[in-house]
Design a protein around this motif. Structure first.
Motif, mmCIF file in Angstrom:
data_model
loop_
_atom_site.group_PDB
_atom_site.id
_atom_site.type_symbol
_atom_site.label_atom_id
_atom_site.label_comp_id
_atom_site.label_asym_id
_atom_site.label_seq_id
_atom_site.Cartn_x
_atom_site.Cartn_y
_atom_site.Cartn_z
ATOM 1 N N VAL A 298 0.861 -1.181 0.000
ATOM 2 C CA VAL A 298 0.000 0.000 0.000
ATOM 3 C C VAL A 298 0.898 1.231 0.000
ATOM 4 O O VAL A 298 2.068 1.167 0.384
ATOM 5 N N THR A 299 0.340 2.349 -0.432
ATOM 6 C CA THR A 299 1.087 3.603 -0.447
ATOM 7 C C THR A 299 0.894 4.328 0.872
ATOM 8 O O THR A 299 -0.241 4.539 1.317
ATOM 9 N N LEU A 300 1.990 4.707 1.513
ATOM 10 C CA LEU A 300 1.909 5.410 2.786
ATOM 11 C C LEU A 300 1.328 6.805 2.593
ATOM 12 O O LEU A 300 1.681 7.508 1.633
ATOM 13 N N PRO A 301 0.468 7.252 3.510
ATOM 14 C CA PRO A 301 -0.068 8.607 3.409
ATOM 15 C C PRO A 301 0.943 9.677 3.796
ATOM 16 O O PRO A 301 0.796 10.841 3.435
ATOM 17 N N THR A 302 1.971 9.299 4.568
ATOM 18 C CA THR A 302 3.023 10.232 4.958
ATOM 19 C C THR A 302 4.302 9.454 5.199
ATOM 20 O O THR A 302 4.252 8.274 5.582
ATOM 21 N N THR A 303 5.425 10.097 4.984
ATOM 22 C CA THR A 303 6.718 9.464 5.253
ATOM 23 C C THR A 303 7.522 10.286 6.253
ATOM 24 O O THR A 303 8.745 10.176 6.328
ATOM 25 N N ARG A 304 6.842 11.116 7.030
ATOM 26 C CA ARG A 304 7.546 11.911 8.031
ATOM 27 C C ARG A 304 8.122 10.997 9.105
ATOM 28 O O ARG A 304 7.641 9.878 9.320
ATOM 29 N N THR A 305 9.150 11.456 9.796
ATOM 30 C CA THR A 305 9.766 10.670 10.858
ATOM 31 C C THR A 305 9.035 10.885 12.175
ATOM 32 O O THR A 305 8.344 11.883 12.382
ATOM 33 N N PHE A 306 9.198 9.936 13.064
ATOM 34 C CA PHE A 306 8.568 9.992 14.385
ATOM 35 C C PHE A 306 9.651 9.862 15.456
ATOM 36 O O PHE A 306 10.623 9.124 15.288
ATOM 37 N N ASN A 307 9.459 10.565 16.561
ATOM 38 C CA ASN A 307 10.356 10.458 17.712
ATOM 39 C C ASN A 307 11.782 10.860 17.369
ATOM 40 O O ASN A 307 12.740 10.382 17.971
ATOM 41 N N ALA A 308 11.942 11.735 16.382
ATOM 42 C CA ALA A 308 13.279 12.201 16.033
ATOM 43 C C ALA A 308 13.688 13.338 16.957
ATOM 44 O O ALA A 308 12.864 14.148 17.386
ATOM 45 N N SER A 309 14.958 13.385 17.277
ATOM 46 C CA SER A 309 15.460 14.440 18.144
ATOM 47 C C SER A 309 15.404 15.780 17.424
ATOM 48 O O SER A 309 15.656 15.882 16.220
ATOM 49 N N HIS A 310 15.069 16.824 18.181
ATOM 50 C CA HIS A 310 15.047 18.170 17.606
ATOM 51 C C HIS A 310 16.447 18.794 17.623
ATOM 52 O O HIS A 310 16.645 19.854 17.055
ATOM 53 N N ARG A 311 17.365 18.142 18.305
ATOM 54 C CA ARG A 311 18.725 18.655 18.373
ATOM 55 C C ARG A 311 19.540 18.042 17.233
ATOM 56 O O ARG A 311 19.907 16.882 17.259
ATOM 57 N N LYS A 312 19.811 18.838 16.216
ATOM 58 C CA LYS A 312 20.545 18.370 15.057
ATOM 59 C C LYS A 312 21.975 18.895 15.139
ATOM 60 O O LYS A 312 22.203 20.099 15.064
ATOM 61 N N SER A 313 22.926 18.023 15.322
ATOM 62 C CA SER A 313 24.319 18.423 15.361
ATOM 63 C C SER A 313 25.193 17.241 14.979
ATOM 64 O O SER A 313 24.770 16.088 15.077
ATOM 65 N N SER A 314 26.391 17.525 14.545
ATOM 66 C CA SER A 314 27.304 16.486 14.108
ATOM 67 C C SER A 314 28.063 15.910 15.291
ATOM 68 O O SER A 314 28.291 16.587 16.305
ATOM 69 N N VAL A 315 28.474 14.685 15.157
ATOM 70 C CA VAL A 315 29.278 14.048 16.191
ATOM 71 C C VAL A 315 30.585 14.829 16.321
ATOM 72 O O VAL A 315 31.282 15.047 15.328
ATOM 73 N N PRO A 316 30.923 15.273 17.515
ATOM 74 C CA PRO A 316 32.119 16.120 17.672
ATOM 75 C C PRO A 316 33.413 15.335 17.467
ATOM 76 O O PRO A 316 33.497 14.150 17.776
ATOM 77 N N GLU A 317 34.384 16.024 16.928
ATOM 78 C CA GLU A 317 35.734 15.481 16.855
ATOM 79 C C GLU A 317 36.478 15.826 18.156
ATOM 80 O O GLU A 317 36.156 16.813 18.805
ATOM 81 N N PRO A 318 37.448 15.003 18.583
ATOM 82 C CA PRO A 318 37.974 13.814 17.899
ATOM 83 C C PRO A 318 37.210 12.523 18.212
ATOM 84 O O PRO A 318 37.623 11.454 17.780
ATOM 85 N N VAL A 319 36.080 12.640 18.930
ATOM 86 C CA VAL A 319 35.358 11.434 19.322
ATOM 87 C C VAL A 319 34.844 10.692 18.096
ATOM 88 O O VAL A 319 34.864 9.455 18.044
ATOM 89 N N ARG A 320 34.401 11.439 17.087
ATOM 90 C CA ARG A 320 33.877 10.800 15.885
ATOM 91 C C ARG A 320 34.922 9.882 15.248
ATOM 92 O O ARG A 320 34.623 8.733 14.889
ATOM 93 N N SER A 321 36.125 10.372 15.107
ATOM 94 C CA SER A 321 37.186 9.576 14.494
ATOM 95 C C SER A 321 37.536 8.374 15.357
ATOM 96 O O SER A 321 37.775 7.270 14.838
ATOM 97 N N GLU A 322 37.555 8.573 16.658
ATOM 98 C CA GLU A 322 37.887 7.468 17.568
ATOM 99 C C GLU A 322 36.837 6.371 17.489
ATOM 100 O O GLU A 322 37.165 5.174 17.436
ATOM 101 N N LEU A 323 35.572 6.758 17.449
ATOM 102 C CA LEU A 323 34.503 5.767 17.352
ATOM 103 C C LEU A 323 34.537 5.053 15.996
ATOM 104 O O LEU A 323 34.318 3.841 15.918
ATOM 105 N N ALA A 324 34.801 5.809 14.935
ATOM 106 C CA ALA A 324 34.867 5.200 13.607
ATOM 107 C C ALA A 324 35.960 4.136 13.561
ATOM 108 O O ALA A 324 35.759 3.047 12.997
ATOM 109 N N GLU A 325 37.094 4.422 14.147
ATOM 110 C CA GLU A 325 38.186 3.447 14.184
ATOM 111 C C GLU A 325 37.807 2.245 15.040
ATOM 112 O O GLU A 325 38.108 1.095 14.692
#
Length: 321
Positions: free
Chosen positions: A262-289
């Motif tokens: 069936v076709t969805l009537p909406t594709t909006r997200t639910f329970n998404a955080s309103h705080r949009k920010s990138s993973v800070p460095e250098p933690v991002r690189s450490e976690l990726a490794e």
């Protein structure tokens, strides 16, 4: 001739949700008890879940459950007016019986009426991001509902860890910075798995709340479920694929559950955080490794590329890997 009341003076009746919001707590509690008692009286006619959305946390579990509820062949938890996505029955619940759990699912008679209308059998289920993470739950589910199907959403573990941390800080239960919280994780979780395995009724808040890094090691969690269920009962999806093509992933899930498209009537997200920010460095690189070998092992196991944050791309703070 009857008088006409001006429109401006015509009283506006409150909606059902407004009435619920205005109701005192005791009235809501009484309604809950009455509804559950009525459902328990017919529990012999109520099968358990057909599917479970098992996680991961901050991976889109709430969104996928809400998309499924838009399908005419998917039944929410009874009564659906409560809008619940989970009973939390399978973890740390020693207060309720299996009959209580089944009382949350619709009767066979109700299902048969829907099947006659749709031409195929409807399905019911629930969603909890903790079901994948708690090592005890797969065995519990298999012992009671061996035919259930599991839907598993897996998100880039670097992004997942950061989103999990942001949720904890928003909820006021994380006083540490992200790097400090990751460093404190081993001490916070020390001995918790042993306590959980020794006591089936024990719920570890630390294991649930502060597992930022360890919760993103997905392969052991999947293998635990596949120890108890056949591979064709478990559908693994990338969270990024769902958010990139909601309808496409929804169609895939519908087919997995034996439902018409069936076709969805909406594709909006639910329970998404309103705080949009990138993973800070250098933690991002450490976690990726840190995650690189775990992600590679998971790709080998699943047989497809995950395309998540790699050490080489960790400097790109706006990408998902």
């Amino acid at each position: 001739m009857p008088s006409v009341v001006p429109t401006a003076l015509t009283p506006t009746l409150p909606s059902l949700s407004q009435l619920k919001d205005r109701s005192p707590r005791w009235a809501k509690d009484l309604a809950n008890v009455s509804t559950r008692a009525a459902a328990l009286a017919t529990v012999a006619d109520r099968p358990g879940p057909d599917f479970l959305i098992t996680g991961t946390k901050r991976g889109g579990t709430t969104s996928l459950f809400n998309y499924l509820l838009m399908h005419p062949g998917v039944l929410g938890l009874f009564p659906e007016s409560r809008g619940k996505k989970s009973t939390d029955f399978f973890f740390a619940d020693d207060q309720h019986s299996e009959s209580w759990y089944r009382s949350h699912f619709h009767t066979r008679r109700h299902r048969e009426r829907i099947e006659r209308r749709l031409g195929y059998a409807p399905v019911g289920g629930e969603a909890s991001p903790y079901y994948l993470w708690d090592p005890r739950i797969a065995g519990k589910v298999a012992a009671q509902y061996p035919g259930v199907k599991a839907l598993v959403l897996l998100r880039d573990p670097v992004e997942r860890a950061w989103s999990h941390y942001q949720e904890r800080t928003q909820n006021g239960v994380e006083p540490l910075g992200f790097a400090e919280a990751l460093a404190a994780e081993p001490a916070r979780l020390e001995g918790e798995i042993d306590r959980m395995l020794a006591d089936p009724t024990y719920h570890s808040t630390s294991h649930d709340w502060y597992s930022y890094r360890s919760r993103g090691i997905y392969l052991p969690q999947l293998q635990n479920w596949l120890t108890h269920f056949h591979r064709d009962q478990v559908l693994v999806l990338r969270s990024e694929d769902m958010y990139g093509d909601v309808q496409g992933v929804f169609d895939q899930v519908s087919e997995f559950l034996g439902l018409d498209r069936v076709t969805l009537p909406t594709t909006r997200t639910f329970n998404a955080s309103h705080r949009k920010s990138s993973v800070p460095e250098p933690v991002r690189s450490e976690l990726a490794e840190f995650y690189a070998p775990h992600n590679l092992a998971l790709e080998d196991f699943l047989g497809f590329d995950l395309d998540w944050t790699s050490p080489d791309s960790a400097g790109d703070a706006d990408g998902l890997g």
